[in-house]
Design an enzyme around this catalytic site. Sequence first.
Site, PDB file in Angstrom:
ATOM      1  N   SER A   1       7.120  -3.001  10.655  1.00  0.00           N
ATOM      2  CA  SER A   1       6.605  -3.798   9.489  1.00  0.00           C
ATOM      3  C   SER A   1       6.368  -5.364  10.372  1.00  0.00           C
ATOM      4  O   SER A   1       5.557  -5.937  10.388  1.00  0.00           O
ATOM      5  CB  SER A   1       7.542  -4.296   8.348  1.00  0.00           C
ATOM      6  OG  SER A   1       7.453  -3.065   7.590  1.00  0.00           O
TER       7      SER A   1
ATOM      8  N   ARG B   1      -5.073   7.540   0.103  1.00  0.00           N
ATOM      9  CA  ARG B   1      -3.995   6.515  -0.452  1.00  0.00           C
ATOM     10  C   ARG B   1      -4.773   5.213  -1.246  1.00  0.00           C
ATOM     11  O   ARG B   1      -5.990   5.024  -0.828  1.00  0.00           O
ATOM     12  CB  ARG B   1      -3.250   5.701   0.757  1.00  0.00           C
ATOM     13  CG  ARG B   1      -2.086   7.045   1.111  1.00  0.00           C
ATOM     14  CD  ARG B   1      -1.434   6.593   2.311  1.00  0.00           C
ATOM     15  NE  ARG B   1      -0.532   5.677   1.772  1.00  0.00           N
ATOM     16  CZ  ARG B   1       0.275   4.970   2.572  1.00  0.00           C
ATOM     17  NH1 ARG B   1       0.310   5.171   3.911  1.00  0.00           N
ATOM     18  NH2 ARG B   1       1.267   4.141   2.033  1.00  0.00           N
TER      19      ARG B   1
ATOM     20  N   ASP C   1      11.435   3.077   1.922  1.00  0.00           N
ATOM     21  CA  ASP C   1      11.043   4.148   2.973  1.00  0.00           C
ATOM     22  C   ASP C   1      12.264   4.956   3.364  1.00  0.00           C
ATOM     23  O   ASP C   1      12.083   6.058   4.241  1.00  0.00           O
ATOM     24  CB  ASP C   1      10.558   3.373   4.200  1.00  0.00           C
ATOM     25  CG  ASP C   1       9.138   2.671   4.070  1.00  0.00           C
ATOM     26  OD1 ASP C   1       8.519   2.967   3.172  1.00  0.00           O
ATOM     27  OD2 ASP C   1       8.682   1.646   4.878  1.00  0.00           O
TER      28      ASP C   1
ATOM     29  N   ARG D   1       6.210  11.858  -1.133  1.00  0.00           N
ATOM     30  CA  ARG D   1       7.622  12.136  -0.477  1.00  0.00           C
ATOM     31  C   ARG D   1       8.444  12.719  -1.565  1.00  0.00           C
ATOM     32  O   ARG D   1       9.424  13.241  -1.247  1.00  0.00           O
ATOM     33  CB  ARG D   1       7.826  10.818  -0.187  1.00  0.00           C
ATOM     34  CG  ARG D   1       7.404  10.634   1.371  1.00  0.00           C
ATOM     35  CD  ARG D   1       7.816   9.383   1.870  1.00  0.00           C
ATOM     36  NE  ARG D   1       7.126   8.849   3.250  1.00  0.00           N
ATOM     37  CZ  ARG D   1       7.199   7.922   3.837  1.00  0.00           C
ATOM     38  NH1 ARG D   1       7.788   6.528   3.354  1.00  0.00           N
ATOM     39  NH2 ARG D   1       6.382   7.870   5.163  1.00  0.00           N
TER      40      ARG D   1
END
Length: 449
Positions: free
Chosen positions: A40, A141, A336, A367
Site C-alpha cells: 500500500s 472487480r 488481507d 477468497r
Amino acid sequence: MSAIVITLETQANSSDHLIIQRPAAGLSLQGRIRVPGDKSISHRALMLGAIAEGETQIQGLLLGEDPRSTAACFRALGAEISELNTELVTVKGIGLGNFQEPIDVLDAGNSGTTMRLMLGLLASHPGRFFTVTGDSSLRSRPMSRVVKPLQQMGAQIWGRKGNTLAPLAIQGQALQPIHYHSPIASAQVKSCILLAGLNTEGQTTVTEPALSRDHSERMLRAYGAELSIDPDTNSVTITGGAKLYGQTVIVPGDISSAAFWLVAGAIVPGSDLVVENVGVNPTRTGILEALALMGADIQLENQREVAGEPVADIRVRSGGLKSCTIAGDIIPRLIDEIPILAVAAAFAEGTTIIRDAEELRVKESDRITVMAQQLNKMGAKISELPDGMEITGGTPLVGAAVDSHTDHRIAMSLAIAALNAIGTTTIHRAEAAAISYPNFTNTLREICQ
Ligand code: S3P
C-alpha cells in the site's frame, strides 16, 4: 532426520508448481528474516512522487508486480521513474494537474489499488482523455464503488456493465467537491476520492463506516497536502489545490507479508522466528490482535517510528492455538490477512468464526470460496458463510494438489498450510506470489533450514 523438500517447477505455460514435501518429524522454523516493502505504501509513494514537484526518493519499495503496474502507468502519464530493480527508486514528478495524455491504454495489471487510486487523479485532470484496463481478475472487480462518487463530483467515466467494470474510459473534468459517505470501509475508495479532491477547488470529505488503513492521509500530509481528520466520525477532509513536493520515503516491511511467517511460526512446533522491520500502523495490526486472541506467542520488539509510520521487529514462537471470533470493525484492519488467518484457524482447537468480511468475495479472487475449497482439499473443515467462514480446527491436514486461482495471498497461505500438513502438497499457479512477494519461496527455504 530428513529435511523438508521445496521445489519450484515451471510448467510449459510458464506457470509454477510449488511442491512442498514435509518430513514426518523434525521440522521447525528458525531465523531472523525481512519481508518486502509494504504494498500500500509503495503504490502511494510512487503516485504522490509522480504528481509532486521535484524528486522523490523511495527506499525499500516493494519490487513486486503490483508496484510495477503503478510505475508503468505513471510513466505513461509523464513522470520519470527509475527502473524498479534496486532498493532505491527515484521519481521525477510532473506537478499536480500536469498529466500528459497517454498514447495507449493504462494497464493496472492485477492491482485494484493502482486502478482505483489512479481513477481519482485521472477524472480530475481536465482536457485529457484516458483509458484504463487490467488483467482478467481486475476486469471482473467492481469499479462502481469509485465511479459513483467520482460521478457525483462531475466525473465522466464510461465502462462495461453500466460503467461498473474495466476497461474504463475517462474524460478528465474540473470536478466539484463533495462530502461522500462511503457504504464500505475501503482505503481504496477513500484514497480515490481524496486524490480527486486534491485536484479540485474546495473541500472534499470522505466518511467511512469504520476506519480503513490511513497510509494516504499520512503520506499526503508529508508531501504537503492540507488534510483534516475527525477520528470520531472516521472522516477525512482534503483542501484542493495544494502543491506537493518530492520527499524521501522509507517503506517499512509489509505486515500483510509478515503475516505468513507469523502464522507459520505459530503453527509449526518448535519454531522461533523474528520478522524484522515490519510496519505496525494501527490501521493494519488487526492480524496481531487476532493471533493474540488465538493464544499465539507474539511479541513486538524494537518499536520505533520511520518516516511517519510505526515499525517493529515481530517475534513469534510456536504454541497451541485456540479458536476465536473475528467480526465488526477489526475486519478492515486485517482484511488481507484473512486467508492466512483461515490457515491458523485450521490448526486451532475449536471453531473459529469470521464474519462481516463479504469484501473478501471481490478481492483478487473470491477468497471465501477459494480458501474454503482449497484448504478442504487438504482435509480442513471449513464452511462458507455469505460474509465469512466457519473453520473447525484441530484435525491434521494432509498434503494435496491445490490451486492459487492466480491470487497471491492464496498461493502463500496454502504454502504455509503445507508446512504443517502430512506428506506432499503441490500448489498450482504459485507464481502469483510475485504480485506482492517476489522472494517468497527463497525465504520459505531459508527458515526451514
Ligand atoms: C488497499 C486497501 C484494501 C486492501 C488492498 C490494498 C490499499 O482494499 O485489501 O490490498 O492499498 O488501499 P480495499 O480498500 O478494497 O478494502
